[in-house]
Write a protein that holds these residues in place. Structure first.
Motif, mmCIF file in Angstrom:
data_model
loop_
_atom_site.group_PDB
_atom_site.id
_atom_site.type_symbol
_atom_site.label_atom_id
_atom_site.label_comp_id
_atom_site.label_asym_id
_atom_site.label_seq_id
_atom_site.Cartn_x
_atom_site.Cartn_y
_atom_site.Cartn_z
ATOM 1 N N GLU A 63 18.193 -0.927 48.494
ATOM 2 C CA GLU A 63 18.066 -2.320 48.909
ATOM 3 C C GLU A 63 17.054 -2.990 47.985
ATOM 4 O O GLU A 63 15.927 -2.513 47.852
ATOM 5 C CB GLU A 63 17.587 -2.377 50.362
ATOM 6 N N VAL A 64 17.490 -4.038 47.318
ATOM 7 C CA VAL A 64 16.653 -4.722 46.330
ATOM 8 C C VAL A 64 16.768 -6.231 46.497
ATOM 9 O O VAL A 64 17.703 -6.720 47.115
ATOM 10 C CB VAL A 64 17.068 -4.349 44.877
ATOM 11 N N PRO A 119 27.312 -6.652 56.543
ATOM 12 C CA PRO A 119 28.242 -6.397 55.424
ATOM 13 C C PRO A 119 28.162 -7.450 54.312
ATOM 14 O O PRO A 119 28.463 -7.147 53.167
ATOM 15 C CB PRO A 119 29.628 -6.407 56.087
ATOM 16 N N ALA A 120 27.718 -8.645 54.634
ATOM 17 C CA ALA A 120 27.577 -9.694 53.610
ATOM 18 C C ALA A 120 26.439 -9.385 52.642
ATOM 19 O O ALA A 120 26.372 -9.954 51.553
ATOM 20 C CB ALA A 120 27.347 -11.052 54.264
ATOM 21 N N ALA A 121 25.540 -8.471 53.036
ATOM 22 C CA ALA A 121 24.392 -8.128 52.189
ATOM 23 C C ALA A 121 24.543 -6.760 51.524
ATOM 24 O O ALA A 121 23.650 -6.307 50.828
ATOM 25 C CB ALA A 121 23.106 -8.163 53.012
ATOM 26 N N VAL A 122 25.684 -6.116 51.752
ATOM 27 C CA VAL A 122 25.963 -4.824 51.115
ATOM 28 C C VAL A 122 27.078 -5.077 50.099
ATOM 29 O O VAL A 122 28.159 -5.541 50.465
ATOM 30 C CB VAL A 122 26.379 -3.755 52.150
ATOM 31 N N MET A 135 19.620 -7.287 49.050
ATOM 32 C CA MET A 135 21.014 -6.822 49.050
ATOM 33 C C MET A 135 21.010 -5.322 48.797
ATOM 34 O O MET A 135 20.089 -4.781 48.183
ATOM 35 C CB MET A 135 21.827 -7.558 47.984
ATOM 36 N N CYS A 136 22.043 -4.661 49.289
ATOM 37 C CA CYS A 136 22.178 -3.219 49.068
ATOM 38 C C CYS A 136 23.300 -2.964 48.069
ATOM 39 O O CYS A 136 24.347 -3.609 48.124
ATOM 40 C CB CYS A 136 22.518 -2.497 50.370
#
Length: 163
Positions: A142-143, A47-50, A130-131
């Motif tokens: 996701e980039v 969740p930290a990357a979305v 990150m998404c």
């Protein structure tokens, strides 16, 4: 591997056009739009990357886009200070589509009808990828953070409530 035709959203087409590499992700959607933490779980992502895309209106009447991790809460005071406003308020959901071209739950920082000042929470700088929403409920892209920041001419700062 199945040869199922992958649906392309306008965000994906824009990323293709600008030659920004990305990985598309789709998740199942029922009658209700899932919250961001659920989306992260459905995608098998941290969740930290979305990041969710939030749109706010400043006291001066300007609009701003904020990207923060899905499990976090936007700190309106920090957000206002970051954009030089006395205060900012979340945009009512009914105003989102006419302003951005996106619906609640499918709002992307990429490809809005107009370009607005955009800020991401600084934690994105520590991520490999990150998404963000691909502009449609059920789709994410996701980039690399630096690619996304450059594409939407964003900056990064502290935007979330602590604790």
């Amino acid at each position: 591997m199945s040869k199922q035709k992958e649906e392309k959203t306008n965000v994906m087409r824009l990323l293709d056009q600008k030659k920004v590499p990305y990985a598309p992700h789709a998740y199942p959607v029922g009658d209700e739009v899932p919250d961001g933490v659920t989306v992260a779980r459905l995608l098998g992502q941290d969740p930290a990357a979305v990041f969710k895309t939030l749109v706010a209106k400043g006291a001066s009447g300007g609009y701003y886009v904020f990207g923060i991790p899905v499990g976090a809460t936007l700190d309106l005071k920090k957000a206002a200070k970051a954009v030089g406003e006395k205060s900012v308020a979340m945009l009512p959901a009914r105003e989102l589509l006419p302003l951005t071209g996106y619906v609640h739950g499918g709002c992307s920082p990429v490809g809005m009808k107009k370009r607005f000042p955009t800020l991401f929470h600084r934690s994105c700088l520590g991520l490999e990828t990150m998404c963000v929403s691909a502009g449609k409920v059920g789709y994410q892209v996701e980039v690399k953070p630096n690619h996304l920041i450059a594409l939407v001419d964003a900056s990064t700062t502290d935007l979330i409530m602590e604790g």
